[in-house]
Design an enzyme around this catalytic site. Sequence first.
Site, PDB file in Angstrom:
ATOM      1  N   TYR A  70       0.676  -1.300   0.010  1.00 48.33           N
ATOM      2  CA  TYR A  70       0.209   0.004  -0.121  1.00 48.33           C
ATOM      3  C   TYR A  70       0.858   1.105  -0.039  1.00 48.33           C
ATOM      4  O   TYR A  70       1.925   1.175   0.162  1.00 48.33           O
ATOM      5  CB  TYR A  70      -1.016   0.012   1.274  1.00 48.33           C
ATOM      6  CG  TYR A  70      -0.192   0.297   2.587  1.00 48.33           C
ATOM      7  CD1 TYR A  70       0.465  -0.587   3.276  1.00 48.33           C
ATOM      8  CD2 TYR A  70      -0.504   1.459   3.166  1.00 48.33           C
ATOM      9  CE1 TYR A  70       1.026  -0.268   4.328  1.00 48.33           C
ATOM     10  CE2 TYR A  70       0.296   1.851   4.179  1.00 48.33           C
ATOM     11  CZ  TYR A  70       0.979   1.102   4.843  1.00 48.33           C
ATOM     12  OH  TYR A  70       1.614   1.193   6.152  1.00 48.33           O
ATOM     13  N   LYS A  77       6.425  -1.810   1.589  1.00 48.39           N
ATOM     14  CA  LYS A  77       5.273  -1.428   2.370  1.00 48.39           C
ATOM     15  C   LYS A  77       4.044  -2.281   2.242  1.00 48.39           C
ATOM     16  O   LYS A  77       3.092  -2.224   1.555  1.00 48.39           O
ATOM     17  CB  LYS A  77       4.801   0.003   1.820  1.00 48.39           C
ATOM     18  CG  LYS A  77       4.092   0.989   2.937  1.00 48.39           C
ATOM     19  CD  LYS A  77       4.328   2.411   2.427  1.00 48.39           C
ATOM     20  CE  LYS A  77       3.520   3.408   3.196  1.00 48.39           C
ATOM     21  NZ  LYS A  77       3.514   3.184   4.711  1.00 48.39           N
ATOM     22  N   GLU A 136      12.890   2.554  13.745  1.00 48.02           N
ATOM     23  CA  GLU A 136      11.835   3.513  13.190  1.00 48.02           C
ATOM     24  C   GLU A 136      10.661   3.480  13.878  1.00 48.02           C
ATOM     25  O   GLU A 136      10.541   2.371  14.856  1.00 48.02           O
ATOM     26  CB  GLU A 136      11.310   3.237  11.466  1.00 48.02           C
ATOM     27  CG  GLU A 136      10.992   2.133  11.349  1.00 48.02           C
ATOM     28  CD  GLU A 136      10.462   1.908   9.976  1.00 48.02           C
ATOM     29  OE1 GLU A 136      10.278   2.796   9.072  1.00 48.02           O
ATOM     30  OE2 GLU A 136      10.216   0.620   9.480  1.00 48.02           O
ATOM     31  N   LEU A 149      11.463   1.755   6.497  1.00 41.94           N
ATOM     32  CA  LEU A 149      10.676   2.258   5.314  1.00 41.94           C
ATOM     33  C   LEU A 149      11.552   3.413   4.714  1.00 41.94           C
ATOM     34  O   LEU A 149      11.549   4.282   5.641  1.00 41.94           O
ATOM     35  CB  LEU A 149       9.319   2.315   5.571  1.00 41.94           C
ATOM     36  CG  LEU A 149       8.602   2.903   4.209  1.00 41.94           C
ATOM     37  CD1 LEU A 149       8.469   1.704   3.467  1.00 41.94           C
ATOM     38  CD2 LEU A 149       7.280   3.289   4.751  1.00 41.94           C
TER      39      LEU A 149
END
Length: 284
Positions: free
Chosen positions: A33, A147, A180, A204
């Site tokens: 996505y 993702k 992250e 990411l």
Amino acid sequence: MQLIAYVNGNFLPLDEATIHIEDRGFQFADGVYEVIACLGGNFLDLRPHLERLNHSCREIDIDLPCSIVDLEALVHQIYLKNQLDDAMIYIQVTRGRAPRSHVIDPSMQPSLILTLRALPEPSDEKVEHGATAITLRDFRWGRCDIKSIALLASVMGKQQAVSRGVDEAFWLDDEGHALEGCATNLFAVIDGQLITHPLDHHVLGGIMREMILRQAKASDMTVVERPWKLNEAGISECMMSSTTNALLPVCQIDGKAIGNGSPGPVAHQLRQLVLNELEALRNQ
Ligand code: PDD
């Protein structure tokens, strides 16, 4: 106002937009996505988002159901069909529909859905006093550069953060490096340098991360992409970024103040630069 969604070739009112229960996105979280910001009709880094979507698809052997150029046109189309000024566009591509089996049927057609929502604004309180966070040992999968819609670990991490009364959970690798957040990239200021984890399979490649690094370099800040730890000497600030939050200072992690516990000058400057860029985009 009824929002309009796009599902496999059709524009439909959101309440009528459905996917078959044998879609592999539903059965296996077999899909990827993107979340894209749109300000006053102008999309933030639409092409890089679509290229990242293409990267995610390629890495799991899904063919994008249309070309990037056609997808770009579709994104504009769905924006125009909804009466929102600042919006957040969600694109999901799954491997498609087939009787449930781990083995991939090569004749499957990928599913493509697009939806749209109003773009949320971060609370003034978070901007003024900074966000708070906890850390968790990373229990996600080994390809966080993709993702993936398989977000259970991120949902659990975020839920732990919320239940402990903080805003985000940051993932630490086995050596304790800060990677992250559940839905954010993470930065620190250490000895005056802007530090963030390098792009690899553990993080990411955030669109906002890219903008922040570009703005920091243009402002003559020293930017270093390297593994780092929250207990390093000389750490004075932390901040997190995402399409939905732009940049927010993070002032407390695991109950400990970062620096003096208030948003610092680097976060303040970078947030302003980011907001200026977003405002310029809105007024294009
Ligand atoms: N998430 N890291 C992770 C794990 C994320 O899920 C996100 C974004 C980011 C920031 O990427 P970007 O700057 O491109 O938004 C970093 C989106 C917003 C989401 O899942 O809703």
